[in-house]
Design an enzyme around this catalytic site. Structure first.
Site, PDB file in Angstrom:
ATOM      1  N   GLU A 296       5.330 -23.931 -20.245  1.00  0.00           N
ATOM      2  CA  GLU A 296       6.128 -22.742 -20.592  1.00  0.00           C
ATOM      3  C   GLU A 296       6.934 -22.984 -21.865  1.00  0.00           C
ATOM      4  O   GLU A 296       7.027 -22.124 -22.736  1.00  0.00           O
ATOM      5  CB  GLU A 296       7.081 -22.383 -19.445  1.00  0.00           C
ATOM      6  CG  GLU A 296       6.402 -21.802 -18.230  1.00  0.00           C
ATOM      7  CD  GLU A 296       5.646 -20.509 -18.524  1.00  0.00           C
ATOM      8  OE1 GLU A 296       6.209 -19.604 -19.153  1.00  0.00           O
ATOM      9  OE2 GLU A 296       4.474 -20.421 -18.129  1.00  0.00           O
ATOM     10  N   TRP A 299       5.022 -22.315 -24.908  1.00  0.00           N
ATOM     11  CA  TRP A 299       4.852 -20.924 -25.379  1.00  0.00           C
ATOM     12  C   TRP A 299       5.749 -20.648 -26.581  1.00  0.00           C
ATOM     13  O   TRP A 299       5.428 -19.870 -27.467  1.00  0.00           O
ATOM     14  CB  TRP A 299       5.188 -19.925 -24.262  1.00  0.00           C
ATOM     15  CG  TRP A 299       4.056 -19.629 -23.336  1.00  0.00           C
ATOM     16  CD1 TRP A 299       3.855 -20.189 -22.115  1.00  0.00           C
ATOM     17  CD2 TRP A 299       2.979 -18.697 -23.537  1.00  0.00           C
ATOM     18  NE1 TRP A 299       2.716 -19.665 -21.547  1.00  0.00           N
ATOM     19  CE2 TRP A 299       2.164 -18.746 -22.386  1.00  0.00           C
ATOM     20  CE3 TRP A 299       2.623 -17.836 -24.568  1.00  0.00           C
ATOM     21  CZ2 TRP A 299       1.020 -17.968 -22.249  1.00  0.00           C
ATOM     22  CZ3 TRP A 299       1.491 -17.054 -24.442  1.00  0.00           C
ATOM     23  CH2 TRP A 299       0.695 -17.123 -23.293  1.00  0.00           C
ATOM     24  N   TRP A 328       1.952   7.363 -29.328  1.00  0.00           N
ATOM     25  CA  TRP A 328       3.009   7.086 -28.354  1.00  0.00           C
ATOM     26  C   TRP A 328       3.789   8.348 -28.058  1.00  0.00           C
ATOM     27  O   TRP A 328       3.867   9.260 -28.892  1.00  0.00           O
ATOM     28  CB  TRP A 328       3.974   6.016 -28.891  1.00  0.00           C
ATOM     29  CG  TRP A 328       3.296   4.726 -29.257  1.00  0.00           C
ATOM     30  CD1 TRP A 328       3.061   4.276 -30.513  1.00  0.00           C
ATOM     31  CD2 TRP A 328       2.749   3.749 -28.366  1.00  0.00           C
ATOM     32  NE1 TRP A 328       2.403   3.069 -30.466  1.00  0.00           N
ATOM     33  CE2 TRP A 328       2.207   2.712 -29.156  1.00  0.00           C
ATOM     34  CE3 TRP A 328       2.669   3.633 -26.975  1.00  0.00           C
ATOM     35  CZ2 TRP A 328       1.583   1.593 -28.620  1.00  0.00           C
ATOM     36  CZ3 TRP A 328       2.059   2.512 -26.434  1.00  0.00           C
ATOM     37  CH2 TRP A 328       1.521   1.511 -27.250  1.00  0.00           C
ATOM     38  N   TRP A 404       6.325  -8.944 -26.017  1.00  0.00           N
ATOM     39  CA  TRP A 404       6.042  -7.501 -26.079  1.00  0.00           C
ATOM     40  C   TRP A 404       4.583  -7.242 -26.434  1.00  0.00           C
ATOM     41  O   TRP A 404       3.950  -6.347 -25.888  1.00  0.00           O
ATOM     42  CB  TRP A 404       7.002  -6.804 -27.057  1.00  0.00           C
ATOM     43  CG  TRP A 404       8.279  -6.474 -26.342  1.00  0.00           C
ATOM     44  CD1 TRP A 404       9.409  -7.235 -26.294  1.00  0.00           C
ATOM     45  CD2 TRP A 404       8.527  -5.331 -25.504  1.00  0.00           C
ATOM     46  NE1 TRP A 404      10.344  -6.641 -25.484  1.00  0.00           N
ATOM     47  CE2 TRP A 404       9.826  -5.473 -24.990  1.00  0.00           C
ATOM     48  CE3 TRP A 404       7.775  -4.225 -25.133  1.00  0.00           C
ATOM     49  CZ2 TRP A 404      10.391  -4.525 -24.127  1.00  0.00           C
ATOM     50  CZ3 TRP A 404       8.337  -3.280 -24.273  1.00  0.00           C
ATOM     51  CH2 TRP A 404       9.617  -3.441 -23.784  1.00  0.00           C
TER      52      TRP A 404
HETATM   53  P1  FAD Z   1      12.122 -21.304 -18.078  1.00  0.00           P
HETATM   54  O1  FAD Z   1      11.166 -20.680 -17.138  1.00  0.00           O
HETATM   55  O2  FAD Z   1      12.999 -22.370 -17.575  1.00  0.00           O
HETATM   56  O3  FAD Z   1      11.241 -21.849 -19.301  1.00  0.00           O
HETATM   57  C1  FAD Z   1      11.741 -22.854 -20.181  1.00  0.00           C
HETATM   58  C2  FAD Z   1      11.692 -22.398 -21.603  1.00  0.00           C
HETATM   59  O4  FAD Z   1      10.360 -22.181 -22.026  1.00  0.00           O
HETATM   60  C3  FAD Z   1      12.413 -21.095 -21.877  1.00  0.00           C
HETATM   61  O5  FAD Z   1      13.802 -21.283 -22.009  1.00  0.00           O
HETATM   62  C4  FAD Z   1      11.745 -20.650 -23.169  1.00  0.00           C
HETATM   63  O6  FAD Z   1      12.299 -21.292 -24.303  1.00  0.00           O
HETATM   64  C5  FAD Z   1      10.321 -21.144 -22.999  1.00  0.00           C
HETATM   65  N1  FAD Z   1       9.490 -20.053 -22.489  1.00  0.00           N
HETATM   66  C6  FAD Z   1       9.195 -19.770 -21.209  1.00  0.00           C
HETATM   67  N2  FAD Z   1       8.356 -18.704 -21.135  1.00  0.00           N
HETATM   68  C7  FAD Z   1       8.148 -18.307 -22.405  1.00  0.00           C
HETATM   69  C8  FAD Z   1       7.377 -17.260 -22.993  1.00  0.00           C
HETATM   70  N3  FAD Z   1       6.637 -16.409 -22.268  1.00  0.00           N
HETATM   71  N4  FAD Z   1       7.410 -17.122 -24.325  1.00  0.00           N
HETATM   72  C9  FAD Z   1       8.124 -17.973 -25.109  1.00  0.00           C
HETATM   73  N5  FAD Z   1       8.873 -18.991 -24.594  1.00  0.00           N
HETATM   74  C10 FAD Z   1       8.867 -19.149 -23.270  1.00  0.00           C
HETATM   75  N6  FAD Z   1      12.138 -15.831 -24.546  1.00  0.00           N
HETATM   76  C11 FAD Z   1      13.098 -16.123 -25.418  1.00  0.00           C
HETATM   77  O7  FAD Z   1      13.515 -17.281 -25.496  1.00  0.00           O
HETATM   78  N7  FAD Z   1      13.622 -15.161 -26.227  1.00  0.00           N
HETATM   79  C12 FAD Z   1      13.197 -13.858 -26.182  1.00  0.00           C
HETATM   80  O8  FAD Z   1      13.686 -13.027 -26.947  1.00  0.00           O
HETATM   81  C13 FAD Z   1      12.194 -13.529 -25.240  1.00  0.00           C
HETATM   82  N8  FAD Z   1      11.754 -12.249 -25.110  1.00  0.00           N
HETATM   83  C14 FAD Z   1      10.767 -11.964 -24.209  1.00  0.00           C
HETATM   84  C15 FAD Z   1      10.275 -10.648 -24.103  1.00  0.00           C
HETATM   85  C16 FAD Z   1       9.261 -10.324 -23.220  1.00  0.00           C
HETATM   86  C17 FAD Z   1       8.749  -8.895 -23.136  1.00  0.00           C
HETATM   87  C18 FAD Z   1       8.717 -11.335 -22.405  1.00  0.00           C
HETATM   88  C19 FAD Z   1       7.618 -11.005 -21.429  1.00  0.00           C
HETATM   89  C20 FAD Z   1       9.180 -12.635 -22.495  1.00  0.00           C
HETATM   90  C21 FAD Z   1      10.199 -12.973 -23.390  1.00  0.00           C
HETATM   91  N9  FAD Z   1      10.695 -14.291 -23.489  1.00  0.00           N
HETATM   92  C22 FAD Z   1      11.671 -14.572 -24.420  1.00  0.00           C
HETATM   93  C23 FAD Z   1      10.100 -15.393 -22.724  1.00  0.00           C
HETATM   94  C24 FAD Z   1      10.749 -15.715 -21.371  1.00  0.00           C
HETATM   95  O9  FAD Z   1      10.911 -14.554 -20.622  1.00  0.00           O
HETATM   96  C25 FAD Z   1      12.094 -16.424 -21.494  1.00  0.00           C
HETATM   97  O10 FAD Z   1      11.983 -17.504 -22.387  1.00  0.00           O
HETATM   98  C26 FAD Z   1      12.556 -16.972 -20.143  1.00  0.00           C
HETATM   99  O11 FAD Z   1      12.681 -15.932 -19.218  1.00  0.00           O
HETATM  100  C27 FAD Z   1      13.881 -17.686 -20.293  1.00  0.00           C
HETATM  101  O12 FAD Z   1      14.347 -18.145 -19.071  1.00  0.00           O
HETATM  102  P2  FAD Z   1      14.460 -19.700 -18.751  1.00  0.00           P
HETATM  103  O13 FAD Z   1      15.148 -20.399 -19.870  1.00  0.00           O
HETATM  104  O14 FAD Z   1      15.028 -19.836 -17.409  1.00  0.00           O
HETATM  105  O15 FAD Z   1      12.929 -20.118 -18.790  1.00  0.00           O
END
Ligand code: FAD
Length: 494
Positions: A296, A299, A328, A404
């Protein structure tokens, strides 16, 4: 003489490549290191930085200033109103400090690259060396190419290459040390900077006193806080992350994203730490929870690679040009209902209310809410992308844009457009008992059992109405059909 480190999205002392190199250079030359941060209200505006995020950054700077002061390193923070003048202002400051060497970590967004190009020109004219370092990704953009030499646009093969690269080049996970202590004379020479205050939020990003108190308790700032969150997550939750991460009610994820966005923690440190908790040094071996978490974190790198390779995604364009032609709906009432969590779909509404209250939303819910906006409401996904950015404490252009694009099927590595999330099934699957919904949608607290997911259709209409909960603004089946037809038509015109 002096050496300067310009802090941007890297607000930490440990494991910061440019800061470490700046410190080494200062030590070699026997001159002090000065740290600097520029608050740019116009950049905040242009990048839609959420007020909660600005607040988090400013509070982080307070902590950073204290930490640096313990090393006799001054942190100078100034608000520069016109962003075009930032390179000139930096040159003035360097002159004032008699500094001939500037360091910073590279940012890949288009505006930032343009600003840095301008600064490189000014530095050349003024005889200042400017070192910009690749620090923000674990594997730098450009390092990973497919068999045919191209940039990957699909995550899975990219991830395999990412892992293989790290295993081959173990030094990419090396730790950069904290800066050395400045000569004690720095205290006297830069006493004005040591005594200066961190500016308050610019007028376009002010928050209320109530929000200040709320965000302060929700989002404690600073590097030590980030490290303690990381350790706690690795101690308590990481090993089960693969099984638990999709359930938004329980605290199962790391909640480190605000720290990665501000740079109080590097993803390098996070992955290194996760590896040290595993029984193997292989990132794709051992405990499944740790492996999934690392994938994750990857990503974040992936979406940066995409941004660096296809910078037009920074310019409001879908990754796939054929998706430009979808018609849209620009329905203001639907958009307002989505923003405020009043769509009549409890899981979507809970998610949006979590975002509005905390500046944060669980990843599963981000996907559900984003898909609902683009597919059920057929609203332009860029409106949702913008709203998220304006409200997220972890707002990160590349990750948000990537998320998105994924959810609206317009991006790199998309969900095929005909795969449409059913919000009710998502709700039943990931918030089975409705705990997340009840937490964020108090109108439905009295609704029991399965009706929580769809109260008006499952015999709890009276309670929902009494609580003031709205009826659904669109119906799933019709919306789904409308979406399929509209995407098909748009692609046909492409
Ligand atoms: P954890 O589950 O603990 O994951 C650890 C880290 O991995 C996160 O802190 C993040 O840095 C990275 N990560 C995890 N999933 C993703 C992912 N899908 N894409 C990129 N990095 C990821 N993340 C952001 O940091 N900033 C945003 O502006 C953002 N916008 C998002 C918008 C949409 C529509 C979606 C679907 C996802 C978005 N994410 C974004 C990704 C993800 O939702 C968040 O990183 C995550 O929810 C953060 O929670 P956590 O730190 O507990 O994540």
């Amino acid at each position: 003489d002096a050496v300067v480190h310009w802090f941007k999205c890297d607000l930490r002392t440990k494991d910061n490549k440019a800061l470490d190199t700046a410190s080494e250079t200062a030590k070699e030359k026997g001159v002090p290191l000065v740290a600097m941060y520029i608050v740019s209200p116009q950049d905040f505006e242009a990048h839609l930085t959420a007020p909660v995020r600005v607040d988090f950054i400013l509070r982080t700077l307070e902590v950073l200033k204290e930490e640096l002061a313990m090393l006799d390193i001054p942190l100078y923070v100034e608000t520069v109103e016109k962003r075009k003048t930032i390179p000139d202002r930096i040159m003035e400051l360097l002159k004032e400090w008699n500094a001939r060497h500037l360091f910073a970590n590279l940012e890949y967004e288009v505006d930032e690259l343009r600003r840095e190009a301008e600064l490189v020109r000014s530095c050349l004219e003024n005889g200042v060396a400017f070192d910009v370092m690749a620090d923000t990704c674990i594997v730098s953009p450009g390092e990973l190419t497919s068999g045919t030499g191209k940039q990957y646009s699909v995550y899975t093969p990219w991830f395999r290459a990412w892992i293989a690269y790290i295993h081959e080049h173990n030094d990419v996970l090396d730790l950069f040390g904290p800066p050395s202590k400045n000569p004690s004379s720095a205290r006297k020479r830069f006493s004005k900077i040591f005594d200066s205050k961190i500016p308050s939020a610019p007028s376009n990003k002010k928050i209320t006193d109530e929000e200040k108190t709320r965000f302060k308790s929700m989002w404690p700032p600073g590097e030590a806080e980030a490290h303690s969150r990381l350790s706690k997550f690795l101690d308590d939750r990481a090993r089960k992350y693969d099984e638990t991460r999709n359930f938004p009610f329980a605290a199962t994820t790391s909640c480190l994203s605000a720290h990665f966005a501000a740079g109080t923690l590097s993803t390098r440190t996070a992955v290194r730490a996760a590896r040290s908790y595993n029984s193997t040094t292989k990132l794709n071996g051992g405990n499944q929870g740790l492996q999934t978490w690392i994938s994750e974190v990857a990503w974040r790198d992936f979406y940066r690679h995409v941004l660096a390779h296809w910078p037009y995604v920074c310019m409001n364009k879908p990754f796939k040009p054929e998706y430009t032609n979808i018609t849209w709906e620009y329905n203001d009432e639907h958009f307002a209902a989505w923003c405020s969590g009043q769509t009549g779909y409890p899981i979507v509404d809970a998610a949006m209310r979590q975002l509005n209250h905390c500046g944060y939303m669980h990843n599963r819910c981000r996907m559900i809410a984003a898909s609902f906006l683009a597919k059920h409401l057929l609203l332009d996904w860029r409106m949702g992308e913008r709203y998220f950015m304006e409200h997220l404490v972890d707002g990160d252009f590349a990750s948000n844009n990537g998320g998105w694009g994924f959810s609206a099927s317009t991006g790199v590595d998309p969900q095929p457009y005909f795969r449409i999330f059913n919000p009710l099934l998502q709700s039943e699957r990931f918030d089975k008992e409705g705990e997340y919904i009840r937490k964020w949608v108090p109108e439905l607290r009295g609704v029991g059992g399965n009706a929580i997911h769809d109260p008006y259709e499952r015999g709890a209409g009276r309670e929902a109405k009494k609580g003031g909960y709205p009826e659904r603004i669109v119906r799933h089946k019709e919306s789904r059909e409308r979406c399929l037809a509209r995407y098909k038509e748009g692609l046909g015109r492409g």
